[in-house]
Design a protein around this motif. Structure first.
Motif, mmCIF file in Angstrom:
data_model
loop_
_atom_site.group_PDB
_atom_site.id
_atom_site.type_symbol
_atom_site.label_atom_id
_atom_site.label_comp_id
_atom_site.label_asym_id
_atom_site.label_seq_id
_atom_site.Cartn_x
_atom_site.Cartn_y
_atom_site.Cartn_z
ATOM 1 N N GLN A 288 0.831 -1.199 0.000
ATOM 2 C CA GLN A 288 0.000 0.000 0.000
ATOM 3 C C GLN A 288 0.866 1.249 0.000
ATOM 4 O O GLN A 288 1.324 1.728 1.034
ATOM 5 N N ASP A 289 1.109 1.785 -1.161
ATOM 6 C CA ASP A 289 1.876 3.015 -1.300
ATOM 7 C C ASP A 289 1.255 3.844 -2.414
ATOM 8 O O ASP A 289 0.155 3.543 -2.891
ATOM 9 N N LEU A 290 1.940 4.909 -2.828
ATOM 10 C CA LEU A 290 1.367 5.805 -3.824
ATOM 11 C C LEU A 290 1.129 5.097 -5.156
ATOM 12 O O LEU A 290 0.110 5.326 -5.830
ATOM 13 N N LEU A 291 2.049 4.234 -5.561
ATOM 14 C CA LEU A 291 1.862 3.505 -6.819
ATOM 15 C C LEU A 291 0.591 2.665 -6.774
ATOM 16 O O LEU A 291 -0.197 2.642 -7.727
ATOM 17 N N GLN A 292 0.378 1.976 -5.663
ATOM 18 C CA GLN A 292 -0.828 1.149 -5.531
ATOM 19 C C GLN A 292 -2.087 2.007 -5.587
ATOM 20 O O GLN A 292 -3.098 1.626 -6.189
ATOM 21 N N THR A 293 -2.019 3.195 -4.982
ATOM 22 C CA THR A 293 -3.163 4.100 -5.001
ATOM 23 C C THR A 293 -3.466 4.561 -6.426
ATOM 24 O O THR A 293 -4.637 4.668 -6.819
ATOM 25 N N LEU A 295 -2.774 2.848 -9.156
ATOM 26 C CA LEU A 295 -3.334 1.687 -9.861
ATOM 27 C C LEU A 295 -4.815 1.521 -9.535
ATOM 28 O O LEU A 295 -5.647 1.277 -10.418
ATOM 29 N N GLU A 296 -5.145 1.657 -8.246
ATOM 30 C CA GLU A 296 -6.546 1.527 -7.842
ATOM 31 C C GLU A 296 -7.385 2.681 -8.383
ATOM 32 O O GLU A 296 -8.544 2.502 -8.776
ATOM 33 N N GLY A 297 -6.786 3.884 -8.427
ATOM 34 C CA GLY A 297 -7.493 5.043 -8.959
ATOM 35 C C GLY A 297 -7.811 4.885 -10.430
ATOM 36 O O GLY A 297 -8.864 5.323 -10.902
ATOM 37 N N ALA A 298 -6.919 4.242 -11.164
ATOM 38 C CA ALA A 298 -7.157 3.993 -12.590
ATOM 39 C C ALA A 298 -8.288 2.988 -12.789
ATOM 40 O O ALA A 298 -9.081 3.099 -13.729
ATOM 41 N N ARG A 299 -8.374 2.013 -11.886
ATOM 42 C CA ARG A 299 -9.434 0.992 -11.998
ATOM 43 C C ARG A 299 -10.804 1.565 -11.657
ATOM 44 O O ARG A 299 -11.819 1.107 -12.169
ATOM 45 N N ASN A 300 -10.801 2.584 -10.797
ATOM 46 C CA ASN A 300 -12.076 3.093 -10.280
ATOM 47 C C ASN A 300 -12.646 4.271 -11.057
ATOM 48 O O ASN A 300 -13.544 4.950 -10.571
ATOM 49 N N CYS A 301 -12.110 4.539 -12.233
ATOM 50 C CA CYS A 301 -12.630 5.696 -12.980
ATOM 51 C C CYS A 301 -12.691 5.411 -14.471
ATOM 52 O O CYS A 301 -12.349 6.269 -15.275
ATOM 53 N N ASP A 302 -13.123 4.209 -14.838
ATOM 54 C CA ASP A 302 -13.165 3.832 -16.251
ATOM 55 C C ASP A 302 -14.045 4.783 -17.067
ATOM 56 O O ASP A 302 -13.702 5.150 -18.186
ATOM 57 N N GLY A 303 -15.197 5.190 -16.535
ATOM 58 C CA GLY A 303 -16.089 6.079 -17.272
ATOM 59 C C GLY A 303 -15.445 7.423 -17.544
ATOM 60 O O GLY A 303 -15.587 7.992 -18.626
ATOM 61 N N LEU A 304 -14.706 7.920 -16.584
ATOM 62 C CA LEU A 304 -14.034 9.211 -16.725
ATOM 63 C C LEU A 304 -12.891 9.116 -17.729
ATOM 64 O O LEU A 304 -12.710 9.969 -18.581
ATOM 65 N N LEU A 305 -12.122 8.025 -17.633
ATOM 66 C CA LEU A 305 -10.950 7.882 -18.481
ATOM 67 C C LEU A 305 -11.303 7.688 -19.946
ATOM 68 O O LEU A 305 -10.571 8.127 -20.831
ATOM 69 N N SER A 306 -12.405 7.023 -20.214
ATOM 70 C CA SER A 306 -12.756 6.727 -21.605
ATOM 71 C C SER A 306 -12.915 7.992 -22.439
ATOM 72 O O SER A 306 -12.767 7.967 -23.652
#
Length: 515
Positions: A288-293, A295-306
């Motif tokens: 659990q560090d910034l990189l993991q955060t 990675l999780e942030g990228a997974r949790n915003c698919d609608g925004l990223l598209s």
């Protein structure tokens, strides 16, 4: 008949391209400038393609020639360096006032050095005022659409996931890692002194870059500098190349010249290296560090990223932003701090006495850093005289009104941090002098308008890593002071340079002895 159709299509394509360039180079810039001219805001006349870049280069050349003449008569170190690096700002401010227009290629700028207007811009929380598009385009190989260069909902999401990982309570937990990394560097200096001579002449810049890279790697990415060395080295090379380009010239970044080919190659290699780092993390587990955060942030915003960037680019761009901003700016500030302490021995003695008093048992932990008031003042004054970032930049995504000025959609705003932080009217007659005592009562007591101190920015877009940077600087400086005495080497040449950040142009060379 088919030939006629082909010719018609070709002519149509040429016409579309012509209209596009006419709009970009002539119609849009003219319209933006006219809207501000009607409000009494003017500036130097631009070239239709290069804007005011030729005038800026001419003024820089004249200033450089003047410097070469002045170097024949050596003087003590002067902190009045802004006129050397940005003579156009000083010239045009004198000619047009603190608010004026200029252009870099097709990019139209509203320069603002009037503090009441600067305050309103910095404290504006609307997503209608964001970062200029050239940061993610012309500077895209380095910044992409990461937290430093993005705007709107994608920036808000990045800020939401990254900023909490760099809050003060989490950064305090990283102090032991920062101490361990710093001690490795200091032991190498000690061994060199023992091996070579009593007094060691050392150029500290690269050592501090390696140290800061190791710290950011361990604290935020669960690796170390050895694993990420290639990324940091290539980011530095990329920074140097991008600092030489003139942003805003239409089409320049697509020309396959030598410089652009190097930029494209480095970008590809850096992205590949970061992808490998990410893949390694995904294979190994979930530290659990910034990189993991991220990675999780990228997974949790698919609608925004598209609607903006892919998940992979989201991860890579933010890693690049943190790798670059998290190690380069802190290393440079540490270099400037040590240069100033080497120049002003009385402040070096005061800071060392404080460090030795606070760390009586020889150990250093997070609770002790709060007591280092003198060291904090030294860092704040260093950041005032030599802020890493030269400018705050914004762009208006919609027509907005700022202190009575109607800023049209598409106009970019530039605020000169370094010039405002040395303004005599704001800081007093000693604005060009190194005087940490001005921060004895904090930023509020240091300046007529506290918002004039902005090395980390202000408001909604304040640097997410400011607590990390301040604690890292305190740890590095306190450990150096506790183990070494140092003075400026006669080979040191004071030459601040602008390479996307303000850095010692020829490095910092110190004479060091062990305590």
């Amino acid at each position: 008949m088919s030939i006629v159709v082909e010719v018609a299509v070709s002519l149509g394509a040429v016409l579309v391209v012509f209209i596009h360039f006419l709009h970009v180079l002539v119609l849009r810039p003219k319209s933006l400038r006219a809207k501000l001219h009607r409000q009494g805001i003017h500036g130097p006349s631009p070239h239709f393609y290069f804007g005011n870049i030729p005038q800026i280069k001419t003024l820089l050349l004249q200033q450089h020639e003047q410097q070469q003449q002045d170097e024949q008569f050596p003087v003590s170190i002067s902190h009045r360096w802004t006129s050397n690096l940005f003579p156009h700002i000083h010239n045009w401010t004198n000619q047009y006032g603190p608010i004026y227009l200029f252009s870099s290629g097709s990019i139209q700028w509203l320069m603002v050095a009037e503090m009441e207007i600067v305050k309103e811009i910095l404290l504006n929380t609307s997503l209608n005022l964001g970062k200029p598009s050239y940061l993610s385009k012309d500077m895209g190989p380095l910044l992409g659409q990461g937290i430093l260069s993005s705007s709107g909902p994608i920036w808000a999401h990045q800020r939401k996931i990254i900023a909490p990982e760099l809050y003060l309570d989490k950064v305090k937990a990283m102090v032991d890692q920062i101490v361990d990394s710093t001690n490795i560097m200091l032991r190498s200096w000690e061994s060199r002194i023992e091996r070579d001579r009593v007094v060691l002449e050392i150029k500290i810049d690269e050592d501090l870059r390696s140290l800061s890279a190791d710290i950011i790697s361990r604290a935020c990415f669960g690796s170390n500098y050895a694993q990420g060395k290639e990324i940091f080295t290539k980011l530095r090379d990329l920074q140097k190349l991008l600092s030489k380009i003139s942003v805003g010239i239409p089409g320049f970044r697509y020309f396959p010249n030598k410089s652009n080919r190097q930029i494209w190659r480095l970008e590809k290699e850096i992205n590949s290296n970061i992808s490998n780092l990410v893949k390694q993390r995904q294979d190994e587990g979930h530290e659990q560090d910034l990189l993991q955060t991220i990675l999780e942030g990228a997974r949790n915003c698919d609608g925004l990223l598209s609607n903006s960037i892919s998940r992979d680019r989201f991860i890579i761009d933010n890693c690049k932003n943190i790798f670059f901003a998290g190690h380069e700016t802190t290393a440079i500030t540490a270099s400037w701090c040590l240069m100033l302490l080497a120049t002003y021995q009385d402040w070096q003695d005061r800071a060392r006495a404080e460090v030795l008093e606070v760390c009586r048992n020889g150990n250093l932990d997070a609770s002790m850093l709060r007591s280092m008031k003198t060291l904090t003042m030294v860092i704040q004054e260093t950041l005032r005289l030599y802020p890493p970032a030269a400018f705050v930049v914004r762009t208006a995504f919609k027509d907005i009104t700022i202190k009575g000025i109607k800023v049209p959609k598409g106009m970019n705003i530039q605020i000169p941090i370094s010039i405002l932080q040395q303004d005599v009217e704001l800081w007093g007659p000693d604005a060009y002098k190194f005087n940490p005592e001005r921060f004895a009562n904090g930023v509020l007591g240091a300046c007529k308008i506290p918002q004039a101190y902005m090395p980390f920015g202000i408001g909604a877009r304040v640097c997410a890593g400011q607590h990390f940077a301040m604690i890292e600087l305190k740890v590095i400086l306190s450990l150096v002071l506790s183990k070494f005495r140092f003075s400026l080497s006669s080979s040191y040449c004071h030459s601040p340079a602008f390479r996307l950040v303000i850095e010692p142009g020829q490095g910092v060379v110190l004479n060091m002895t062990r305590i």
